[in-house]
Design a protein around this motif. Structure first.
Motif: not given
Lengths: 177, 293
Positions: B75-76, B95-96, B137-138, B147-149
């Motif tokens: 989650f970005v 970014l991807t 992405h948001r 950035i959450s993983l």
């Protein structure tokens, strides 16, 4: 808690029929590994009348896709994967003499019937404890399907690998409540 | 404008992938410790103790907590003041690309399992890199990149479900659907669970809500009183199923229920349940770049 049963594969029918759902076991000796992709290949081979790349007679197959071994180690983490995904294939493998399986979670009616018919057992290893269970493995080599990566068929050697009899050869399960 | 380099994103994602594989998150460890106190089944307590022992062993021996080191779900949240600067030698890199490069590097260097097939139905060939990652992405206000993983194991993910309920099904319909889903998951999905519940939005949004809910600390309270009560009600009822640790019976079937909601159509009541196993591997990092002169 009841006494822990020592299992030393390969196993004969009598040894397996003496096991009962709920018993704790410690396994020492050789295991095979196989999960989704390897099961599909073995099953398709049997359907086509082909010969399996490994003899399953008397064996226990562990549903696992381990992490790669660090240098100097035999294997990485190696806990069980969900057994029910192998339900479509297991009865055909049991018919060739496979004596048991190790995985996590539930098995369907077709597998339960096959366990009774052929004298085989399903053992539950603790899900999500891959580091602990991986540390019980003392040997590992690839026997077949190396191209499947983590899903290749391996020969493992384990020492005091803990599991519980989840489905026995008498139609009983620890999950029946 | 604030600049964050491509290389910094790669390194941050690589570090997240490695950290999450070898350490139980602090909120999960606390929840397991609390559950041990409350668990009445001796076998259940033993399984819960083993989760903590597995965590200690994983850290000490550098063995991943679980052999299923997961599909990398990211989650970005990108601040609208943030620009990710591509490296000079690859000016087209996105970014991807940076995220996938970080995942690839982390999974390779830390001996994590590669669990992604390139295509789902025909050949199912393993990509060998654990990529592509799933990326949500948001754009948000500000000058930070968070950035959450979630390293999402297949066993728990497979037992997740989605339903398009009717508004008249109401709160009771939502509760029944969640309980039915957990009952079916049982021993297969590595209980005790962390349960993400999405309510509202539309078909594709509600699954994402359920997954995003899993990013909240599991011992945090929902800000809305109605949903805080619903979370508590669901947690009580899930634990009353007595599935227990490893599905072998006991009081601890779930550690937490986390709800996320969104507005929805007047005709709809979408609900989704995203199940996490007891390792609930989640981590976040926030990058703050340098000013761009």
């Amino acid at each position: 808690m009841a006494e822990v049963v020592q299992l030393r594969p390969p196993l004969d029918e009598e040894a397996v029929r003496s096991l009962h759902a709920g018993q704790a076991v410690l396994i020492s000796g050789p295991l095979l590994t196989g999960r989704d992709a390897a099961h599909k290949r073995l099953y398709d081979l049997l359907q086509a009348g082909g010969e399996l790349p490994v003899d399953l007679a008397g064996e226990l197959i562990y549903f696992v896709g381990p992490t790669p071994a660090r240098p100097g180690r035999v294997i990485g983490s190696a806990g069980p994967t969900t057994s029910s995904r192998m339900d479509a294939y297991s009865p055909a493998l049991l018919a060739t003499g496979l004596r048991g399986m190790i995985g996590k979670g539930y098995r369907g009616p077709g597998v339960r019937e096959a366990l009774v018919k052929y004298g085989a057992v399903h053992l539950a290893a603790a899900g999500g404890l891959g580091a602990l269970l991986g540390s019980k493995i003392t040997g590992s080599e690839i026997l077949a399907y190396e191209d499947l990566g983590p899903e290749a068929i391996r020969r493992l050697v384990v020492q005091d690998f803990p599991a519980v009899v989840a489905y026995d050869a008498h139609g009983k399960s620890i999950y029946d409540r | 404008m604030v600049r964050i380099t491509y290389k910094d994103v790669v390194e941050a994602v690589r570090q997240l992938a490695v950290d999450v594989a070898f350490n139980l998150p602090a909120d999960v460890r606390r929840a397991i410790e609390t559950a041990i106190e409350a668990e009445s089944s001796p076998q259940g307590r033993e399984y819960l103790e083993q989760i903590l022992e597995n965590d200690r062993l994983a850290q000490r021996e550098k063995l991943p907590l679980c052999q299923d080191t997961g599909l990398a779900v990211l989650f970005v949240d990108q601040g609208n003041q943030v620009q990710v600067a591509a490296p000079a030698e690859h000016p087209e890199a996105t970014l991807t690309d940076a995220i996938n490069e970080g995942i690839r590097a982390g999974y390779e260097q830390a001996y994590l399992r590669k669990s992604v097939v390139a295509e789902p139905l025909n050949e199912r060939r393993n990509t060998g890199t654990n990529t592509p990652a799933i990326i949500h992405h948001r754009w948000v206000a500000g000058s930070e990149l968070t950035i959450s993983l979630l390293a999402k194991g297949g066993g728990a993910e497979n037992k997740s479900k989605l339903a398009m309920l009717k508004p008249s099904d109401g709160r009771e319909g939502v509760v029944d659907f969640v309980l039915d889903t957990l009952r079916l998951a049982g021993a297969d999905a590595c209980p005790p669970f962390v349960v993400g519940v999405g309510i509202g939005g539309d078909f594709e949004t509600v699954g994402l809500l359920a997954k995003r809910a899993l990013l909240r600390k599991i011992d945090s309270a929902h800000p809305d009183k109605y949903y805080r009560q619903l979370e508590n009600e669901l947690l009580g009822k899930i634990n009353a199923l007595k599935i227990g640790p490893q599905g072998m019976g006991g009081d601890t079937t779930a550690l937490a229920v986390l709800i996320e909601t969104a507005p929805c159509h007047i005709a709809s009541l979408p609900v989704a349940v995203n199940i996490e196993c007891h390792s609930h591997r989640h981590r976040s990092v926030t990058l703050r770049g340098g000013e761009d002169g």
